[in-house]
Scaffold this active site. Structure first.
Site, mmCIF file in Angstrom:
data_model
loop_
_atom_site.group_PDB
_atom_site.id
_atom_site.type_symbol
_atom_site.label_atom_id
_atom_site.label_comp_id
_atom_site.label_asym_id
_atom_site.label_seq_id
_atom_site.Cartn_x
_atom_site.Cartn_y
_atom_site.Cartn_z
ATOM 1 C CG ASP A 145 39.739 41.484 39.933
ATOM 2 O OD1 ASP A 145 38.524 41.513 39.659
ATOM 3 O OD2 ASP A 145 40.550 40.741 39.349
ATOM 4 C CG ASN B 222 35.491 46.133 33.545
ATOM 5 O OD1 ASN B 222 35.973 46.877 34.391
ATOM 6 N ND2 ASN B 222 35.872 44.869 33.456
HETATM 7 C C1 IPE Z 1 40.190 44.996 36.360
HETATM 8 O O1 IPE Z 1 39.451 43.900 36.788
HETATM 9 C C2 IPE Z 1 39.312 46.193 36.205
HETATM 10 C C3 IPE Z 1 38.791 46.750 37.443
HETATM 11 C C4 IPE Z 1 39.068 46.359 38.646
HETATM 12 C C5 IPE Z 1 37.893 47.852 37.270
HETATM 13 P P1 IPE Z 1 38.849 42.837 35.757
HETATM 14 O O2 IPE Z 1 38.147 41.826 36.565
HETATM 15 O O3 IPE Z 1 38.087 43.530 34.699
HETATM 16 O O4 IPE Z 1 40.176 42.269 35.090
HETATM 17 P P2 IPE Z 1 40.466 40.875 34.363
HETATM 18 O O5 IPE Z 1 39.376 40.680 33.370
HETATM 19 O O6 IPE Z 1 40.432 39.827 35.426
HETATM 20 O O7 IPE Z 1 41.822 41.035 33.782
HETATM 21 C C1 IPE Z 2 35.970 44.086 40.192
HETATM 22 O O1 IPE Z 2 35.364 42.901 40.547
HETATM 23 C C2 IPE Z 2 34.985 45.179 39.861
HETATM 24 C C3 IPE Z 2 34.933 45.552 38.435
HETATM 25 C C4 IPE Z 2 35.717 45.108 37.482
HETATM 26 C C5 IPE Z 2 33.916 46.514 38.064
HETATM 27 P P1 IPE Z 2 34.918 41.855 39.445
HETATM 28 O O2 IPE Z 2 33.533 42.179 39.006
HETATM 29 O O3 IPE Z 2 35.927 41.782 38.358
HETATM 30 O O4 IPE Z 2 34.903 40.509 40.275
HETATM 31 P P2 IPE Z 2 35.444 39.086 39.819
HETATM 32 O O5 IPE Z 2 36.849 39.309 39.343
HETATM 33 O O6 IPE Z 2 34.559 38.624 38.713
HETATM 34 O O7 IPE Z 2 35.380 38.251 41.034
HETATM 35 MG MG MG Z 3 37.580 40.698 38.039
#
Ligand code: IPE
Ligand code: IPE
Ligand code: MG
Length: 247
Positions: free
Chosen positions: A27, A75
Site C-alpha cells: 500500500d 479496487n
Molecule cells: C489494499 O490497499 C489493496 C491492495 C494493496 C491491493 P487499498 O489501498 O485498496 O486499501 P484501503 O482502501 O486503504 O483499505
Molecule cells: C496500493 O497503493 C496499490 C493498489 C491498491 C493497487 P495505493 O494505490 O492504494 O496507494 P495509496 O494508498 O492511495 O497511497
Molecule cells: Mg491504498
C-alpha cells in the site's frame, strides 16, 4: 550495509527462524507519487520494482513463499483510468518477466476471482502459471481481484453444493476441508504479514489464512520498501513469541 552484502542473509537474522511464508499488502503507491508531484500511475510502476526486489530478496534469503496483494475486489471502485492502467500493467509485467521467473525457479500462482479479469490478462496468467508450475525455488502468489469475503462465500457455496448432491456429509466439513477449497489451498498460511503506508487494517486480505499470522505495520510507502526495510521487519518478527494460544 552495502547492497551487495544484503544478497546474503544479514548476520543478525537467524536462518532457522525465518518466516516460511511472507505476505505483503503493498500500500502507498498513490501517496508516494503524490509526494513527488507525479501521477498515481507512476507510483504503481515504481511499486512493481519494489515487488520484484522483494521476491528476489526472499529467494536470496531462503524464504520459500511470498504472497502479494496486487488488486482487491474493492479496487474496482477506483477511477476507470487507474483500473485500466493497472490491468495493462499486470499484463505487461507478466509478459516481460516470465522468462526471468522461469530462469530463477519461481513458481507463480494467482488467487482471486480471475474469471472477471480482462481476457488478455487471463491468458497471460494461465500461461505464466503453466510455464512455472514445476519450479521449486520460491512460490510467488499474486492476489488479483481478490477479496477474502468473496473467497469464503465461494467455499461455503462449494461445500453446500457438495452436501446437497450427496458428495460429502455435513459432518465432514471441518477446517481442513474448508482450507482445501480456498484459493490458497496447497500453500501454508503466512507466518508474517507486512502492510506498508501506515494503514493499520487488513482490507479484506486473507482473513481466514492469517488467524495466527504475525502482523507488521510500517509507515514506509510501498515503492520505498526495500531490502533494508525488509531486514528490519524480519528482525521484529524474530523478536516475537508465537504462542498459538498456549501458555
Ligand atoms: C489494499 O490497499 C489493496 C491492495 C494493496 C491491493 P487499498 O489501498 O485498496 O486499501 P484501503 O482502501 O486503504 O483499505
Ligand atoms: C496500493 O497503493 C496499490 C493498489 C491498491 C493497487 P495505493 O494505490 O492504494 O496507494 P495509496 O494508498 O492511495 O497511497
Ligand atoms: Mg491504498
Amino acid at each position: 550495509m552495502t547492497a551487495k552484502l544484503l544478497h546474503t542473509l544479514p548476520s543478525d537474522l537467524d536462518q532457522a527462524r525465518l518466516p516460511r511464508h511472507v505476505a505483503v499488502i503493498m500500500d502507498g503507491n498513490g501517496r508516494w507519487a503524490r509526494q513527488k508531484g507525479l501521477p498515481r500511475i507512476i507510483g504503481h510502476r515504481q511499486g512493481v520494482d519494489a515487488l520484484k526486489d522483494l521476491l528476489r530478496c526472499c529467494k536470496d534469503w531462503g524464504i520459500k513463499a511470498l504472497t502479494a496483494y496486487a488488486f482487491s475486489t474493492e479496487n474496482w471502485g477506483r477511477p476507470t483510468e487507474e483500473v485500466d492502467f493497472l490491468m495493462i500493467l499486470f499484463e505487461r509485467i507478466l509478459r516481460r518477466e516470465l522468462a526471468e521467473m522461469c530462469r530463477e525457479g519461481v513458481r507463480i500462482t494467482f488467487v482471486g476471482d480471475l474469471a472477471s479479469l480482462p481476457t488478455s490478462l487471463q491468458a497471460e496468467i494461465k500461461e505464466s502459471m503453466a510455464a512455472t508450475v514445476n519450479n521449486q525455488s520460491i512460490h510467488f502468489t499474486v492476489a488479483i481481484n481478490y477479496g477474502s469475503r468473496h473467497e469464503i462465500i465461494k467455499v461455503c457455496r462449494q461445500l453446500a453444493q457438495a452436501v446437497q448432491i450427496g458428495e460429502i456429509k455435513l459432518e465432514q466439513i471441518d477446517e481442513a476441508l474448508f482450507q482445501q477449497h480456498l484459493y490458497t489451498s496447497g500453500e501454508i498460511d503466512p507466518d508474517f504479514l507486512i502492510r506498508t503506508s501506515g494503514e493499520m487494517r487488513l482490507s479484506n486480505f486473507l482473513l481466514w489464512q492469517i488467524a495466527y499470522t504475525e502482523i507488521y505495520f510500517t509507515p514506509t510507502l510501498w515503492p520505498d520498501f526495500d531490502r533494508s526495510e525488509f531486514h528490519q521487519a524480519l528482525l521484529d518478527y524474530q523478536g516475537r513469541d508465537r504462542r498459538f494460544g498456549k501458555a
